[in-house]
Design an enzyme around this catalytic site. Structure first.
Site, PDB file in Angstrom:
ATOM      1  N   SER A  70       0.830  -1.216   0.000  1.00  0.00           N
ATOM      2  CA  SER A  70       0.000   0.000   0.000  1.00  0.00           C
ATOM      3  C   SER A  70       0.861   1.262   0.000  1.00  0.00           C
ATOM      4  O   SER A  70       0.442   2.307  -0.484  1.00  0.00           O
ATOM      5  CB  SER A  70      -0.958   0.009   1.190  1.00  0.00           C
ATOM      6  OG  SER A  70      -0.236  -0.054   2.410  1.00  0.00           O
ATOM      7  N   ASN A  77       1.794  -4.522 -14.590  1.00  0.00           N
ATOM      8  CA  ASN A  77       0.804  -5.552 -14.898  1.00  0.00           C
ATOM      9  C   ASN A  77      -0.300  -5.607 -13.837  1.00  0.00           C
ATOM     10  O   ASN A  77      -1.039  -6.573 -13.774  1.00  0.00           O
ATOM     11  CB  ASN A  77       1.456  -6.926 -15.085  1.00  0.00           C
ATOM     12  CG  ASN A  77       2.226  -7.393 -13.872  1.00  0.00           C
ATOM     13  OD1 ASN A  77       2.443  -6.641 -12.924  1.00  0.00           O
ATOM     14  ND2 ASN A  77       2.661  -8.638 -13.891  1.00  0.00           N
ATOM     15  N   ASP A 132       2.746 -18.989 -11.645  1.00  0.00           N
ATOM     16  CA  ASP A 132       2.208 -20.323 -11.375  1.00  0.00           C
ATOM     17  C   ASP A 132       3.333 -21.308 -11.071  1.00  0.00           C
ATOM     18  O   ASP A 132       4.518 -20.966 -11.127  1.00  0.00           O
ATOM     19  CB  ASP A 132       1.297 -20.815 -12.503  1.00  0.00           C
ATOM     20  CG  ASP A 132       2.024 -21.109 -13.795  1.00  0.00           C
ATOM     21  OD1 ASP A 132       3.247 -21.384 -13.778  1.00  0.00           O
ATOM     22  OD2 ASP A 132       1.371 -21.088 -14.844  1.00  0.00           O
ATOM     23  N   TYR A 155       6.730 -21.947 -13.145  1.00  0.00           N
ATOM     24  CA  TYR A 155       7.862 -21.018 -13.112  1.00  0.00           C
ATOM     25  C   TYR A 155       8.701 -21.363 -11.878  1.00  0.00           C
ATOM     26  O   TYR A 155       8.627 -20.688 -10.848  1.00  0.00           O
ATOM     27  CB  TYR A 155       7.342 -19.580 -13.070  1.00  0.00           C
ATOM     28  CG  TYR A 155       8.389 -18.521 -13.329  1.00  0.00           C
ATOM     29  CD1 TYR A 155       8.938 -18.351 -14.588  1.00  0.00           C
ATOM     30  CD2 TYR A 155       8.806 -17.670 -12.319  1.00  0.00           C
ATOM     31  CE1 TYR A 155       9.891 -17.372 -14.834  1.00  0.00           C
ATOM     32  CE2 TYR A 155       9.753 -16.686 -12.548  1.00  0.00           C
ATOM     33  CZ  TYR A 155      10.289 -16.549 -13.809  1.00  0.00           C
ATOM     34  OH  TYR A 155      11.224 -15.574 -14.042  1.00  0.00           O
ATOM     35  N   PHE A 200      10.473 -10.986 -10.487  1.00  0.00           N
ATOM     36  CA  PHE A 200      10.732  -9.569 -10.754  1.00  0.00           C
ATOM     37  C   PHE A 200       9.463  -8.756 -10.532  1.00  0.00           C
ATOM     38  O   PHE A 200       8.352  -9.288 -10.637  1.00  0.00           O
ATOM     39  CB  PHE A 200      11.202  -9.364 -12.200  1.00  0.00           C
ATOM     40  CG  PHE A 200      12.573  -9.889 -12.475  1.00  0.00           C
ATOM     41  CD1 PHE A 200      13.680  -9.059 -12.387  1.00  0.00           C
ATOM     42  CD2 PHE A 200      12.780 -11.217 -12.817  1.00  0.00           C
ATOM     43  CE1 PHE A 200      14.954  -9.542 -12.643  1.00  0.00           C
ATOM     44  CE2 PHE A 200      14.043 -11.721 -13.071  1.00  0.00           C
ATOM     45  CZ  PHE A 200      15.132 -10.870 -12.985  1.00  0.00           C
TER      46      PHE A 200
END
Length: 144
Positions: free
Chosen positions: A64, A76, A82, A85, A93
């Site tokens: 926040s 993004n 998931d 990876y 990152f």
């Protein structure tokens, strides 16, 4: 209790900790000092890779205070990592866009994550009428 294998890419960042009773979100830290100019995009290394259990994913979002403290936005909106990876070089990152000139120091807490189970398999069933309360179809109040 779930056990998650974690690899650290930096000796300088604090190890991840789960603080019982405080929050089920876990802070992630910048693993490199990053200087950014207004309008610049950078992938900020978080210094960790994890092998999530099968059927789970990590949701990564800004803290926040991230914008207030550093003037960066996560490009993004929410990162989704998931269980596929999970390789030895699959460092996490934070994709950042600087809204002002800023410096992010090693170990600064810039985002947080939580582990979630994948959504269950669902099937959509078409209907002509829904039986829930009708709130007007716009936002939480139904008002435009």
């Amino acid at each position: 209790m779930q056990k998650i294998k974690i690899k650290y890419f930096s000796e300088e960042i604090e190890k991840l900790t789960y603080i019982e009773g405080k929050s089920d979100w876990i802070d992630l830290r910048a693993a490199q000092e990053i200087s950014m100019k207004q309008g610049e995009f950078r992938l900020i290394p978080l210094g960790v890779a994890m092998q999530l259990p099968e059927g789970y994913e990590a949701h990564v979002v800004p803290r926040s205070s991230t914008y207030k403290n550093f003037g960066i936005l996560q490009t993004n909106s929410m990162g989704l990592i998931d269980e596929s990876y999970c390789g030895d070089n699959d460092q996490w990152f934070f994709p950042a866009l600087a809204m002002r000139d800023t410096v992010i120091h090693v170990n600064d807490r810039i985002c947080q994550f939580r582990i979630m189970e994948h959504q269950p398999r669902i099937v959509f069933e078409e209907t002509e009428c829904l039986t829930g309360s009708d709130r007007g179809g716009f936002g939480s109040t139904g008002r435009q």
